[in-house]
Design an enzyme around this catalytic site. Structure first.
Site, PDB file in Angstrom:
ATOM      1  N   TRP A  22       0.636  -1.175   0.064  1.00 17.59           N
ATOM      2  CA  TRP A  22       0.015   0.035  -0.103  1.00 17.59           C
ATOM      3  C   TRP A  22       0.799   1.162   0.161  1.00 17.59           C
ATOM      4  CZ3 TRP A  22      -0.471   4.227   3.532  1.00 17.59           C
ATOM      5  CH2 TRP A  22      -1.678   4.869   3.222  1.00 17.59           C
ATOM      6  N   SER A  82       2.723  -7.443   1.491  1.00 19.52           N
ATOM      7  CA  SER A  82       1.757  -6.854   2.147  1.00 19.52           C
ATOM      8  C   SER A  82       0.100  -6.727   1.402  1.00 19.52           C
ATOM      9  CB  SER A  82       2.112  -5.181   2.497  1.00 19.52           C
ATOM     10  OG  SER A  82       1.390  -4.850   3.494  1.00 19.52           O
ATOM     11  N   LEU A  83      -0.200  -5.521   1.085  1.00 18.10           N
ATOM     12  CA  LEU A  83      -1.449  -5.504   0.174  1.00 18.10           C
ATOM     13  C   LEU A  83      -1.279  -6.342  -1.096  1.00 18.10           C
ATOM     14  CD1 LEU A  83      -4.163  -4.686  -0.715  1.00 18.10           C
ATOM     15  CD2 LEU A  83      -3.056  -2.524  -1.372  1.00 18.10           C
ATOM     16  N   PHE A 143       2.817   5.628   8.365  1.00 17.06           N
ATOM     17  CA  PHE A 143       2.618   4.180   7.939  1.00 17.06           C
ATOM     18  C   PHE A 143       3.945   3.563   7.780  1.00 17.06           C
ATOM     19  CE2 PHE A 143       1.386   0.879   5.125  1.00 17.06           C
ATOM     20  CZ  PHE A 143       0.268   0.341   5.981  1.00 17.06           C
ATOM     21  N   GLY A 145       6.864   4.636   8.780  1.00 17.94           N
ATOM     22  CA  GLY A 145       7.470   4.308  10.045  1.00 17.94           C
ATOM     23  C   GLY A 145       7.028   2.897  10.666  1.00 17.94           C
ATOM     24  N   LEU A 146       5.894   2.615  10.700  1.00 16.86           N
ATOM     25  CA  LEU A 146       5.490   1.498  11.435  1.00 16.86           C
ATOM     26  C   LEU A 146       5.915   0.051  10.441  1.00 16.86           C
ATOM     27  CD1 LEU A 146       1.962   2.308  12.125  1.00 16.86           C
ATOM     28  CD2 LEU A 146       3.262   2.079  13.542  1.00 16.86           C
ATOM     29  N   GLN A 147       6.278   0.397   9.546  1.00 11.71           N
ATOM     30  CA  GLN A 147       6.847  -1.114   8.703  1.00 11.71           C
ATOM     31  C   GLN A 147       8.192  -1.323   9.172  1.00 11.71           C
ATOM     32  OE1 GLN A 147       5.952  -0.839   4.496  1.00 11.71           O
ATOM     33  NE2 GLN A 147       4.236   0.328   4.596  1.00 11.71           N
ATOM     34  N   ASP A 207       7.456  -7.510  13.162  1.00 13.95           N
ATOM     35  CA  ASP A 207       6.365  -6.926  12.284  1.00 13.95           C
ATOM     36  C   ASP A 207       5.250  -6.407  13.192  1.00 13.95           C
ATOM     37  OD1 ASP A 207       4.612  -6.112  10.230  1.00 13.95           O
ATOM     38  OD2 ASP A 207       5.125  -7.770   9.151  1.00 13.95           O
ATOM     39  N   HIS A 235       8.290  -5.152   8.847  1.00 16.00           N
ATOM     40  CA  HIS A 235       7.147  -5.506   7.787  1.00 16.00           C
ATOM     41  C   HIS A 235       7.718  -5.355   6.365  1.00 16.00           C
ATOM     42  CE1 HIS A 235       3.161  -5.686   6.337  1.00 16.00           C
ATOM     43  NE2 HIS A 235       3.471  -4.694   5.601  1.00 16.00           N
TER      44      HIS A 235
END
Length: 257
Positions: A22, A82-83, A143, A145-147, A207, A235
């Site tokens: 994404w 991912s997506l 987003f 950064g979360l990965q 993750d 991630h």
């Protein structure tokens, strides 16, 4: 007029289609293309509406799968991150005769937490969708950064992912919110048990978007598949751990050749 970006590179004798996640585009694979190019013919795709694939609105999972499958070589290996893993899984379910093998990376058959199923809380994805309309750059940065959160190279990897996003025009808000809706609502758990193609699943131990607790649950859903969890990865294991990641792909390709 719609235009799907599709680039082919590499000198190997095996076709490998790579689908990004994404908000991103096919440039994300440039980190590992040099390692894979001698082993595969790499097909680098911008998903409809992302990167250089222009003119698309928000598509359903089935529509996205149909669009990319129409351009793919017969008998290719498919890798989805991912997506992109949801899209690649849908292609394999719809066209098993055309898919030699499937690799999902940091992907889940259901991304959203649901009862005892671990995943992203629905309100988190809904919050991202609201924030997108107010501040695209900040929301996508958060987003990304979360990965990479928790990895030894998190700051460096996040900067690199941001550069990939900014290398091309931003996707339309409609496309981005549609993608978040797919992450929130898609559920292909039943399809996993019906897949008639070899499946390799790659995960990051750290993750925060696809928690490692999901791995044994998917093991039960897809008993013929094989899973690898990369210690120290989050991630995006192909960025933080490119050597073992690429080795896993090459090993899978040799097993399924």
């Amino acid at each position: 007029m719609v235009s799907l970006f599709w680039q082919t590179t590499g000198t190997g004798d095996r076709d490998l289609v790579l689908l990004h996640g994404w908000g991103l585009n096919a440039e994300v694979w440039s980190y590992i293309v040099p390692r894979l190019a001698t082993h595969f013919r790499l097909h680098l795709v911008d998903l409809p509406g992302y990167g250089r694939s222009r003119g698309y609105g928000a598509l359903t999972l089935e529509e996205m799968a149909e669009e990319v499958a129409s351009r793919a070589p017969h008998g290719a290996l498919w890798l989805g991150w991912s997506l992109g893993g949801l899209v690649a899984t849908t292609v394999a379910r719809r066209c098993p005769h055309a898919v030699a093998g499937l690799v999902t990376v940091a992907s889940s058959p259901r991304f959203c937490a649901d009862g005892d199923w671990p995943g992203i809380r629905p309100e988190v994805l809904e919050g991202f969708a609201r924030e997108l309309r107010q501040d695209f750059t900040r929301t996508v940065s958060r987003f990304l950064g979360l990965q990479t959160l928790g990895t030894a190279s998190a700051r460096q990897d996040t900067r690199w992912l941001k550069s990939v996003v900014l290398a091309h025009p931003a996707p339309a808000i409609e496309v981005l919110t549609g993608g978040l809706a797919l992450l929130r609502t898609s559920d292909v758990r039943k399809a996993l048990d019906q897949l008639d193609v070899p499946l390799l699943r790659l995960y990051g131990y750290l993750d925060g978007l696809v928690p490692r607790k999901v791995v044994p649950l998917v093991d039960e859903l897809s008993t013929a598949s094989h899973s690898i969890v990369f210690a120290g990865a989050a991630h995006a294991p192909f960025i933080s751990h490119p050597v073992p990641f690429c080795q896993a792909l090459c090993d899978f390709s040799q097993l399924e050749s």
